[in-house]
Write a protein that holds these residues in place. Structure first.
Motif, PDB file in Angstrom:
ATOM      1  N   ASP A 126      -5.624  -0.584  -7.131  1.00 45.77           N
ATOM      2  CA  ASP A 126      -4.732   0.278  -6.351  1.00 45.77           C
ATOM      3  C   ASP A 126      -4.331   1.541  -7.100  1.00 45.77           C
ATOM      4  OD1 ASP A 126      -4.660  -1.463  -4.167  1.00 45.77           O
ATOM      5  OD2 ASP A 126      -3.026  -2.638  -5.038  1.00 45.77           O
ATOM      6  N   SER A 127      -4.903   1.745  -8.276  1.00 44.67           N
ATOM      7  CA  SER A 127      -4.464   2.885  -9.094  1.00 44.67           C
ATOM      8  C   SER A 127      -4.683   4.211  -8.385  1.00 44.67           C
ATOM      9  CB  SER A 127      -5.195   2.887 -10.442  1.00 44.67           C
ATOM     10  OG  SER A 127      -6.593   3.086 -10.277  1.00 44.67           O
ATOM     11  N   LYS A 178      -3.082  -0.191 -13.969  1.00 45.17           N
ATOM     12  CA  LYS A 178      -2.627   1.038 -13.319  1.00 45.17           C
ATOM     13  C   LYS A 178      -3.163   2.263 -14.055  1.00 45.17           C
ATOM     14  CE  LYS A 178       1.870  -0.971 -11.980  1.00 45.17           C
ATOM     15  NZ  LYS A 178       1.792  -2.215 -12.757  1.00 45.17           N
ATOM     16  N   ASN A 228      -4.871   4.728  -5.086  1.00 46.16           N
ATOM     17  CA  ASN A 228      -3.942   4.820  -3.956  1.00 46.16           C
ATOM     18  C   ASN A 228      -2.529   5.161  -4.430  1.00 46.16           C
ATOM     19  OD1 ASN A 228      -5.805   4.273  -1.916  1.00 46.16           O
ATOM     20  ND2 ASN A 228      -5.555   2.061  -2.133  1.00 46.16           N
ATOM     21  N   ASP A 229      -2.161   4.640  -5.595  1.00 48.38           N
ATOM     22  CA  ASP A 229      -0.853   4.966  -6.154  1.00 48.38           C
ATOM     23  C   ASP A 229      -0.749   6.453  -6.462  1.00 48.38           C
ATOM     24  OD1 ASP A 229      -0.149   2.313  -5.972  1.00 48.38           O
ATOM     25  OD2 ASP A 229      -0.563   1.862  -8.084  1.00 48.38           O
ATOM     26  N   PRO A 250       8.402   2.645 -13.685  1.00 51.62           N
ATOM     27  CA  PRO A 250       7.813   3.475 -12.620  1.00 51.62           C
ATOM     28  C   PRO A 250       8.264   4.929 -12.656  1.00 51.62           C
ATOM     29  CG  PRO A 250       8.633   1.391 -11.742  1.00 51.62           C
ATOM     30  CD  PRO A 250       9.141   1.501 -13.148  1.00 51.62           C
ATOM     31  N   SER A 258      -0.454   8.440  -3.244  1.00 49.09           N
ATOM     32  CA  SER A 258       0.920   8.411  -2.721  1.00 49.09           C
ATOM     33  C   SER A 258       1.829   9.333  -3.512  1.00 49.09           C
ATOM     34  CB  SER A 258       1.461   6.976  -2.773  1.00 49.09           C
ATOM     35  OG  SER A 258       0.714   6.114  -1.941  1.00 49.09           O
ATOM     36  N   ASN A 313       0.657  10.465 -13.132  1.00 51.62           N
ATOM     37  CA  ASN A 313       1.676  10.788 -12.138  1.00 51.62           C
ATOM     38  C   ASN A 313       2.271  12.159 -12.411  1.00 51.62           C
ATOM     39  OD1 ASN A 313       1.647   7.651 -12.297  1.00 51.62           O
ATOM     40  ND2 ASN A 313       2.695   8.088 -10.376  1.00 51.62           N
TER      41      ASN A 313
END
Length: 215
Positions: A177-178, A145, A180-181, A116, A184, A151
């Motif tokens: 959920d990629s 993901k 939403n990740d 992560p 965030s 990121n």
């Protein structure tokens, strides 16, 4: 009488100053609002706190990462349909076929997706977002993901007051959920519902999604 009026005025002034001081409170108390520096997003590329931009243009940008060309194809179609600028998120170290071997738990992609904290570096000139109010953000799906380089990208900018439309490409996996990740991780921006496309998505399919955004 004149002297009494002066005394009364002085007392009123003192009372007003006391009231203003009391209302100001102690900024170090537990209920104090955090400073902009404490709450602002952090640029993972430059190790600097991001400063919110005051002036935002009205242009549209399609930014994407594509290791095999599938996401690039869809991104180019989106940019062509809406007349947007195009920006490729280019890794400092390109991904080889061996890096993308998902069946090898020791491959680069496997290790990054299982970590992560992995933040692959981005090469090339950094895009300036000051001209863009709407951003379409594209990427492939890796192990369910978004690739970790996404990121790196979203953590490098302040998306305040901007609308972001995430989209992904995959053979079968949904966007899940990629998005939403990434939302965030970015911490800022008005993120809309994302969309998954196959690598051979047609102009009609893409146009239908764009029309559904109601922009």
């Amino acid at each position: 009488m004149k002297k009494a009026k002066i005394i009364i005025a002085a007392l009123l002034t003192a009372a007003l100053l006391f009231t203003l001081t009391a209302c100001g409170g102690d900024s170090s108390s537990s209920g104090a609002v955090k400073s902009d520096e404490e709450t602002a997003p952090f640029n993972s590329r430059t190790n600097e706190t991001l400063v919110p931009e005051t002036g935002i243009g009205n242009k549209t940008l399609v930014a994407y990462f594509s290791a095999t060309g599938n996401t690039k194809s869809v991104a180019e179609k989106i940019a062509g349909i809406i007349g947007a600028d195009l920006y490729e998120i280019t890794p400092a170290e390109p991904y080889s076929d061996d890096d993308l071997n998902y069946n090898d738990k020791n491959s680069r992609a496997s290790k990054e997706q299982n970590d992560p904290k992995a933040r692959p570096k981005i090469a090339g000139e950094e895009i300036k977002l000051s001209d863009y109010a709407i951003i379409y953000l594209g990427y492939p799906i890796w192990f369910g993901k978004a690739p970790r380089i996404m990121n790196t990208f979203v953590e490098s900018f302040d998306f305040e007051n901007r609308i972001i439309f995430p989209f992904c490409t995959s053979a079968s996996s949904e966007i899940g959920d990629s998005a939403n990740d990434l939302k965030s991780a970015a911490k800022t921006g008005n993120w809309m519902n994302g969309m998954r496309f196959s690598s051979d998505a047609t102009d009609e399919q893409i146009q239908s999604w764009i029309n559904g955004s109601n922009l």
